[in-house]
Motif scaffolding. Structure first.
Motif, PDB file in Angstrom:
ATOM      1  N   ALA A  78     -32.649 -88.849  76.637  1.00 39.49           N
ATOM      2  CA  ALA A  78     -33.296 -88.301  77.836  1.00 39.49           C
ATOM      3  C   ALA A  78     -32.337 -87.356  78.569  1.00 39.49           C
ATOM      4  O   ALA A  78     -32.723 -86.257  78.986  1.00 39.49           O
ATOM      5  CB  ALA A  78     -33.742 -89.426  78.758  1.00 39.49           C
ATOM      6  N   VAL A  79     -31.084 -87.786  78.697  1.00 37.42           N
ATOM      7  CA  VAL A  79     -30.062 -86.960  79.347  1.00 37.42           C
ATOM      8  C   VAL A  79     -29.934 -85.613  78.629  1.00 37.42           C
ATOM      9  O   VAL A  79     -29.997 -84.546  79.249  1.00 37.42           O
ATOM     10  CB  VAL A  79     -28.697 -87.686  79.351  1.00 37.42           C
ATOM     11  N   SER A  80     -29.775 -85.656  77.308  1.00 43.42           N
ATOM     12  CA  SER A  80     -29.597 -84.424  76.524  1.00 43.42           C
ATOM     13  C   SER A  80     -30.842 -83.543  76.584  1.00 43.42           C
ATOM     14  O   SER A  80     -30.739 -82.323  76.703  1.00 43.42           O
ATOM     15  CB  SER A  80     -29.284 -84.758  75.065  1.00 43.42           C
ATOM     16  N   GLY A  81     -32.010 -84.174  76.505  1.00 42.12           N
ATOM     17  CA  GLY A  81     -33.255 -83.409  76.574  1.00 42.12           C
ATOM     18  C   GLY A  81     -33.412 -82.687  77.892  1.00 42.12           C
ATOM     19  O   GLY A  81     -33.754 -81.496  77.936  1.00 42.12           O
ATOM     20  N   TYR A  82     -33.141 -83.393  78.992  1.00 46.07           N
ATOM     21  CA  TYR A  82     -33.209 -82.774  80.320  1.00 46.07           C
ATOM     22  C   TYR A  82     -32.216 -81.608  80.436  1.00 46.07           C
ATOM     23  O   TYR A  82     -32.556 -80.533  80.930  1.00 46.07           O
ATOM     24  CB  TYR A  82     -32.880 -83.804  81.405  1.00 46.07           C
ATOM     25  N   ILE A  83     -30.980 -81.852  79.993  1.00 45.30           N
ATOM     26  CA  ILE A  83     -29.950 -80.810  80.120  1.00 45.30           C
ATOM     27  C   ILE A  83     -30.323 -79.579  79.297  1.00 45.30           C
ATOM     28  O   ILE A  83     -30.226 -78.440  79.772  1.00 45.30           O
ATOM     29  CB  ILE A  83     -28.560 -81.346  79.715  1.00 45.30           C
ATOM     30  N   GLN A  84     -30.784 -79.792  78.060  1.00 41.03           N
ATOM     31  CA  GLN A  84     -31.103 -78.651  77.204  1.00 41.03           C
ATOM     32  C   GLN A  84     -32.333 -77.885  77.700  1.00 41.03           C
ATOM     33  O   GLN A  84     -32.407 -76.672  77.554  1.00 41.03           O
ATOM     34  CB  GLN A  84     -31.314 -79.130  75.763  1.00 41.03           C
ATOM     35  N   SER A  85     -33.294 -78.591  78.298  1.00 39.31           N
ATOM     36  CA  SER A  85     -34.507 -77.921  78.785  1.00 39.31           C
ATOM     37  C   SER A  85     -34.354 -77.351  80.192  1.00 39.31           C
ATOM     38  O   SER A  85     -34.861 -76.273  80.482  1.00 39.31           O
ATOM     39  CB  SER A  85     -35.694 -78.890  78.769  1.00 39.31           C
TER      40      SER A  85
ATOM     41  N   SER B 268     -34.368 -91.397  65.757  1.00 43.46           N
ATOM     42  CA  SER B 268     -33.320 -90.579  65.132  1.00 43.46           C
ATOM     43  C   SER B 268     -33.395 -89.133  65.643  1.00 43.46           C
ATOM     44  O   SER B 268     -32.408 -88.422  65.652  1.00 43.46           O
ATOM     45  CB  SER B 268     -33.455 -90.607  63.604  1.00 43.46           C
ATOM     46  N   GLU B 269     -34.590 -88.712  66.090  1.00 37.56           N
ATOM     47  CA  GLU B 269     -34.761 -87.370  66.667  1.00 37.56           C
ATOM     48  C   GLU B 269     -35.108 -87.485  68.153  1.00 37.56           C
ATOM     49  O   GLU B 269     -35.967 -86.750  68.651  1.00 37.56           O
ATOM     50  CB  GLU B 269     -35.870 -86.620  65.908  1.00 37.56           C
ATOM     51  N   GLY B 270     -34.441 -88.394  68.850  1.00 33.81           N
ATOM     52  CA  GLY B 270     -34.787 -88.680  70.250  1.00 33.81           C
ATOM     53  C   GLY B 270     -34.747 -87.471  71.161  1.00 33.81           C
ATOM     54  O   GLY B 270     -35.689 -87.216  71.916  1.00 33.81           O
ATOM     55  N   THR B 271     -33.665 -86.702  71.108  1.00 30.26           N
ATOM     56  CA  THR B 271     -33.533 -85.539  71.991  1.00 30.26           C
ATOM     57  C   THR B 271     -34.609 -84.501  71.691  1.00 30.26           C
ATOM     58  O   THR B 271     -35.205 -83.924  72.606  1.00 30.26           O
ATOM     59  CB  THR B 271     -32.132 -84.906  71.847  1.00 30.26           C
ATOM     60  N   ALA B 272     -34.890 -84.287  70.409  1.00 34.25           N
ATOM     61  CA  ALA B 272     -35.926 -83.317  70.024  1.00 34.25           C
ATOM     62  C   ALA B 272     -37.298 -83.756  70.545  1.00 34.25           C
ATOM     63  O   ALA B 272     -38.097 -82.926  70.989  1.00 34.25           O
ATOM     64  CB  ALA B 272     -35.965 -83.161  68.507  1.00 34.25           C
ATOM     65  N   LYS B 273     -37.558 -85.058  70.507  1.00 34.62           N
ATOM     66  CA  LYS B 273     -38.847 -85.561  71.009  1.00 34.62           C
ATOM     67  C   LYS B 273     -38.959 -85.358  72.517  1.00 34.62           C
ATOM     68  O   LYS B 273     -40.024 -84.981  73.022  1.00 34.62           O
ATOM     69  CB  LYS B 273     -39.016 -87.038  70.645  1.00 34.62           C
ATOM     70  N   VAL B 274     -37.871 -85.611  73.240  1.00 33.77           N
ATOM     71  CA  VAL B 274     -37.869 -85.398  74.692  1.00 33.77           C
ATOM     72  C   VAL B 274     -38.150 -83.933  75.000  1.00 33.77           C
ATOM     73  O   VAL B 274     -38.988 -83.603  75.849  1.00 33.77           O
ATOM     74  CB  VAL B 274     -36.525 -85.844  75.314  1.00 33.77           C
ATOM     75  N   ARG B 275     -37.479 -83.043  74.305  1.00 32.83           N
ATOM     76  CA  ARG B 275     -37.661 -81.608  74.553  1.00 32.83           C
ATOM     77  C   ARG B 275     -39.076 -81.144  74.195  1.00 32.83           C
ATOM     78  O   ARG B 275     -39.652 -80.286  74.866  1.00 32.83           O
ATOM     79  CB  ARG B 275     -36.641 -80.795  73.765  1.00 32.83           C
TER      80      ARG B 275
END
Length: 296
Positions: free
Chosen positions: A9-16, A170-177
Motif C-alpha cells: 500500500a505504501v509503495s502503491g501510494y508513493i508511486q501513484s 506477489s504483485e501487491g504494489t501493482a494491484k494497488v496501483r
C-alpha cells in the motif's frame, strides 16, 4: 507494520501520488455512494469500519457495495454484488472494469487532463482487457463484470477499501496501483466519500510513518533524500545544517542481506517475528543465525 504488511500500500501510494498519505478518512465511510471492497474480509478483520459502512449502506438504498473475494465471506454476504474471482486475477478484473468505463465514456476527462499523467499509455494497456477475456480469466459472468463497471461509473463518490488480500500478493504494489488508476480515470479522489483507502493491519501503521518512524522518511511525509525536507526538519529541530544524513537507512530485507554480508553488527527486533513474517524464510533464518548480536 509499515515495512512488511503495509508495504504494498505504501509503495502503491508513493508511486501513484508521490506520497503515502491515504487521501481518505473514516468520515468518507458515511459519504460514499459506492463502496468497492477487494482483498478484505472487513466484517471480521475491521469490524468497526465495516459496521459504519454497513449502517450507511442499509440506511441509503442508492448506496452500492461491491465485494471482490474468491470466498463467500461475511463481508460478501452484505454486498449488492459479490465477485467471486479466481485467486490472482485482481488486475484482470480491475483493468476489465477500466476497459468498460473507457468504452462507455464514463471517465472524468477534465480530471485526467488536469491532474494525471500518462493516460494514453494506460489506455493502451486496458485496451487489451476485453470484457469477454476478463470474465473468462476471472471466472465470473459478463453480466457481473458489466454490473461492477456500471456501479463504479455511475456513482459520484467511489470509496475503495483493501487489506492483506491485495497487499500480501506477489504483485501487491501493482494491484494497488491498478486500483488507484480506476480512481484517477473517474476523478474519484480528493473529494468527500471517494478515494483509495487501505485498511491497515495494525492500529498505528500510519502514525508511525507520519511521525517519520521509518529509515527513509522524516516527519510529515518528508523524505531523507530530499535536501529541502532535511533543511526544514533540521531548522525545526534546531540542528546545524547537514546534520541529518542524506542517505536512507536499510529496508527490512536490506537488514537481512546486511547480516549475510557482515555489515550489520546489531539487530534490534521489536513487536514482530521476522523468522515467520519475512519473505524467503529459510534464507532469513540462516541470516538471523549469523547476527553477531540480536536484541528481541
Amino acid at each position: 507494520n509499515s515495512r512488511l504488511c503495509m508495504s504494498s500500500a505504501v509503495s502503491g501510494y508513493i508511486q501513484s501520488f508521490g506520497s503515502d498519505g491515504p487521501p481518505c478518512c473514516y468520515e468518507d465511510l458515511e459519504l460514499t455512494d459506492c463502496a468497492f471492497l477487494i482483498g478484505t474480509n472487513a466484517a471480521e478483520c475491521h469490524p468497526i469500519v465495516f459496521n459504519r459502512l454497513r449502517k450507511h449502506h442499509k440506511k441509503n438504498r442508492h448506496v452500492k457495495m461491491i465485494v471482490v473475494d474468491p470466498r463467500r465471506t461475511e463481508t460478501a454476504e452484505a454486498a449488492d454484488l459479490h465477485l467471486a474471482i479466481r485467486p490472482g486475477t485482481d488486475i484482470d478484473l480491475l483493468n476489465g472494469i477500466a476497459h468498460l468505463l473507457m468504452r462507455w465514456g464514463l471517465m472524468d476527462t477534465l480530471f485526467i487532463d488536469e491532474c494525471t499523467a500518462d493516460f494514453p499509455a494506460y489506455a493502451e494497456v486496458i485496451g487489451h482487457y476485453s470484457p469477454e477475456l476478463v470474465a473468462r480469466k476471472c471466472g465470473i459472468s459478463l453480466d457481473e463484470l458489466e454490473t461492477a463497471a456500471r456501479y463504479w461509473g455511475k456513482s459520484q463518490r467511489v470509496l475503495s477499501l483493501w487489506s492483506m488480500g491485495i497487499n500480501q500478493s506477489s504483485e501487491g504494489t501493482a494491484k494497488v496501483r491498478t486500483l488507484i488508476n480506476l480512481h484517477l480515470m473517474t476523478g474519484n479522489v480528493g473529494k468527500p466519500g471517494a478515494g483509495p483507502f487501505s485498511l491497515t493491519g495494525q492500529p498505528n501503521a500510519m502514525g508511525g510513518r507520519e511521525a517519520g518512524g521509518l529509515a527513509h522518511i522524516l516527519p510529515g511525509y518528508r523524505l531523507v533524500k530530499n535536501s529541502q525536507d532535511r533543511r526544514e526538519v533540521e531548522d525545526f529541530w534546531g540542528l546545524k545544517p547537514g546534520q541529518i544524513s542524506p542517505f536512507s537507512g536499510r529496508s527490512a530485507w536490506e537488514m537481512i542481506t546486511g547480516l549475510e554480508q557482515g555489515d550489520v553488527g546489531l539487530l534490534w527486533i521489536a513487536a514482530t517475528n521476522p523468522a515467520v513474517s519475512m519473505p524467503d524464510l529459510e534464507r532469513t533464518k540462516a541470516a538471523l543465525k549469523q547476527s553477531p548480536f540480536t536484541v528481541y
